[in-house]
Design a protein around this motif. Structure first.
Motif, PDB file in Angstrom:
ATOM      1  N   LYS A 184      -1.645   5.860 -13.598  1.00  0.00           N
ATOM      2  CA  LYS A 184      -1.155   7.127 -13.024  1.00  0.00           C
ATOM      3  C   LYS A 184      -1.993   7.510 -11.800  1.00  0.00           C
ATOM      4  CE  LYS A 184       0.324  11.780 -14.297  1.00  0.00           C
ATOM      5  NZ  LYS A 184      -0.452  12.621 -13.407  1.00  0.00           N
ATOM      6  N   VAL A 185      -3.312   7.409 -11.937  1.00  0.00           N
ATOM      7  CA  VAL A 185      -4.207   7.742 -10.820  1.00  0.00           C
ATOM      8  C   VAL A 185      -3.932   6.808  -9.636  1.00  0.00           C
ATOM      9  CG1 VAL A 185      -6.621   7.813 -10.049  1.00  0.00           C
ATOM     10  CG2 VAL A 185      -6.013   8.683 -12.318  1.00  0.00           C
TER      11      VAL A 185
ATOM     12  N   GLY B  87      14.381   4.687  -1.202  1.00  0.00           N
ATOM     13  CA  GLY B  87      13.478   5.199  -2.226  1.00  0.00           C
ATOM     14  C   GLY B  87      12.507   4.101  -2.631  1.00  0.00           C
ATOM     15  N   VAL B  88      11.311   4.493  -3.069  1.00  0.00           N
ATOM     16  CA  VAL B  88      10.352   3.525  -3.600  1.00  0.00           C
ATOM     17  C   VAL B  88       9.883   4.008  -4.965  1.00  0.00           C
ATOM     18  CG1 VAL B  88       8.120   2.387  -3.293  1.00  0.00           C
ATOM     19  CG2 VAL B  88       9.593   2.757  -1.318  1.00  0.00           C
ATOM     20  N   VAL B  89      10.217   3.221  -5.979  1.00  0.00           N
ATOM     21  CA  VAL B  89       9.805   3.525  -7.352  1.00  0.00           C
ATOM     22  C   VAL B  89       8.676   2.577  -7.721  1.00  0.00           C
ATOM     23  CG1 VAL B  89      10.533   3.478  -9.779  1.00  0.00           C
ATOM     24  CG2 VAL B  89      12.104   4.335  -8.025  1.00  0.00           C
ATOM     25  N   LEU B  90       7.539   3.132  -8.124  1.00  0.00           N
ATOM     26  CA  LEU B  90       6.429   2.305  -8.597  1.00  0.00           C
ATOM     27  C   LEU B  90       6.537   2.174 -10.110  1.00  0.00           C
ATOM     28  CD1 LEU B  90       3.362   3.766  -6.640  1.00  0.00           C
ATOM     29  CD2 LEU B  90       4.523   1.622  -6.217  1.00  0.00           C
ATOM     30  N   THR B  91       6.369   0.951 -10.609  1.00  0.00           N
ATOM     31  CA  THR B  91       6.471   0.747 -12.051  1.00  0.00           C
ATOM     32  C   THR B  91       5.494  -0.337 -12.488  1.00  0.00           C
ATOM     33  OG1 THR B  91       7.990   0.231 -13.874  1.00  0.00           O
ATOM     34  CG2 THR B  91       8.328  -0.967 -11.819  1.00  0.00           C
TER      35      THR B  91
ATOM     36  N   HIS C   6       2.879  -7.475  -8.166  1.00  0.00           N
ATOM     37  CA  HIS C   6       3.110  -7.341  -6.724  1.00  0.00           C
ATOM     38  C   HIS C   6       4.463  -7.946  -6.327  1.00  0.00           C
ATOM     39  CE1 HIS C   6       2.542  -7.037  -2.471  1.00  0.00           C
ATOM     40  NE2 HIS C   6       2.239  -8.301  -2.275  1.00  0.00           N
ATOM     41  N   SER C   7       5.453  -7.796  -7.215  1.00  0.00           N
ATOM     42  CA  SER C   7       6.805  -8.232  -6.856  1.00  0.00           C
ATOM     43  C   SER C   7       7.640  -6.980  -6.617  1.00  0.00           C
ATOM     44  CB  SER C   7       7.423  -9.057  -7.984  1.00  0.00           C
ATOM     45  OG  SER C   7       7.627  -8.248  -9.122  1.00  0.00           O
ATOM     46  N   TYR C   8       8.670  -7.121  -5.813  1.00  0.00           N
ATOM     47  CA  TYR C   8       9.545  -5.966  -5.639  1.00  0.00           C
ATOM     48  C   TYR C   8      10.964  -6.423  -5.389  1.00  0.00           C
ATOM     49  CZ  TYR C   8       8.367  -6.823  -0.683  1.00  0.00           C
ATOM     50  OH  TYR C   8       8.147  -7.388   0.552  1.00  0.00           O
TER      51      TYR C   8
ATOM     52  N   PHE D  99      13.828   0.579  -3.521  1.00  0.00           N
ATOM     53  CA  PHE D  99      12.869  -0.482  -3.825  1.00  0.00           C
ATOM     54  C   PHE D  99      12.240  -0.185  -5.185  1.00  0.00           C
ATOM     55  CE2 PHE D  99      12.814  -1.074   0.788  1.00  0.00           C
ATOM     56  CZ  PHE D  99      12.660  -2.455   0.914  1.00  0.00           C
ATOM     57  N   VAL D 100      12.134  -1.216  -6.015  1.00  0.00           N
ATOM     58  CA  VAL D 100      11.361  -1.093  -7.254  1.00  0.00           C
ATOM     59  C   VAL D 100      10.160  -2.015  -7.099  1.00  0.00           C
ATOM     60  CG1 VAL D 100      11.349  -1.431  -9.742  1.00  0.00           C
ATOM     61  CG2 VAL D 100      13.388  -0.531  -8.624  1.00  0.00           C
ATOM     62  N   TYR D 101       8.991  -1.390  -7.005  1.00  0.00           N
ATOM     63  CA  TYR D 101       7.760  -2.135  -6.735  1.00  0.00           C
ATOM     64  C   TYR D 101       6.962  -2.238  -8.033  1.00  0.00           C
ATOM     65  CZ  TYR D 101       3.370  -3.600  -4.721  1.00  0.00           C
ATOM     66  OH  TYR D 101       2.229  -4.324  -4.434  1.00  0.00           O
ATOM     67  N   ASN D 102       6.739  -3.483  -8.490  1.00  0.00           N
ATOM     68  CA  ASN D 102       5.993  -3.711  -9.726  1.00  0.00           C
ATOM     69  C   ASN D 102       4.514  -3.887  -9.389  1.00  0.00           C
ATOM     70  OD1 ASN D 102       4.750  -5.022 -12.015  1.00  0.00           O
ATOM     71  ND2 ASN D 102       6.812  -5.329 -12.817  1.00  0.00           N
TER      72      ASN D 102
END
Length: 210
Positions: A35-36, A131-135, A176-178, A169-172
């Motif tokens: 989260k941080v 949009g950029v979603v971090l997951t 480091h794949s998206y 974009f879904v950024y893992n």
């Protein structure tokens, strides 16, 4: 009528009873290292801090939030790698942050509401909104409710020429794949209807809990 956040929808679809129990107990999930790290990544993306400052900020926040021991020192190093990879991704894709988040406010046809914060909104090199979603986990792209709604909201918020002009974009952060995805108008309309059904199920489960 009931309101769920955009981020709660996928869990609610999978487990309406579990979602109802979470709402009843008002569990606040405390954020860990991820989260941080995600928060600092978004600060960097928005231009609040440059990359060097982001590295320092991440180190300070992780030191302040978690004990300084061998395990956590290793985790701090891994978080710095996540930050560096995310920074590389933004440069490679030519993304510029225009909104860190916006408050989603969607009323569905059945009267239910979708709220919460949207993902961060960027412009690509062609000036289209994305949009950029971090997951840190895999998304089921065929079954997710969240991603089509993020796309729909961004299109509305940014007054895009069409829904299909918006990509997400879904950024893992783990590998480091998206991936980038853009849902059809038909899919988005289906998801809006499906979201109403999911919220109704959670509402019924909440009533049964009492």
């Amino acid at each position: 009528m009931m309101k769920l956040s955009c981020r709660q929808l996928d869990f609610a679809q999978e487990n309406p009873k579990g979602m109802a129990q979470m709402l009843k107990s008002r569990n606040v999930i405390k954020g860990g290292f991820n989260k941080v790290t995600h928060e600092v990544c978004y600060s960097l993306a928005k231009g609040i801090v440059n990359y060097d400052d982001a590295k320092r900020l991440l180190e300070i926040r992780l030191r302040d939030s978690f004990k300084d021991n061998k395990t956590n020192r290793k985790r701090r190093e891994l978080c710095q790698i996540v930050l560096h990879n995310f920074y590389t991704f933004l440069i490679e894709e030519g993304l510029t942050c225009v909104l860190n988040y916006s408050e989603i406010d969607l009323r569905l046809e059945d009267g239910h509401m979708i709220g919460g914060h949207s993902c961060a909104i960027f412009k690509d090199l062609d000036r289209n909104p994305v949009g950029v979603v971090l997951t840190d986990r895999e998304f089921d792209f065929g079954n997710t409710l969240r991603l089509p709604i993020e796309q729909y909201w961004i299109a509305r918020k940014m007054k895009a020429t069409s829904l299909s002009a918006v990509r997400v974009f879904v950024y893992n952060t783990v590998d480091h794949s998206y991936q980038t995805i853009s849902y059809s108008d038909e899919r988005i309309q289906y998801v809006l209807k499906r979201s109403g059904e999911v919220i109704t199920k959670v509402e019924i489960e909440l009533k049964e809990i009492g």
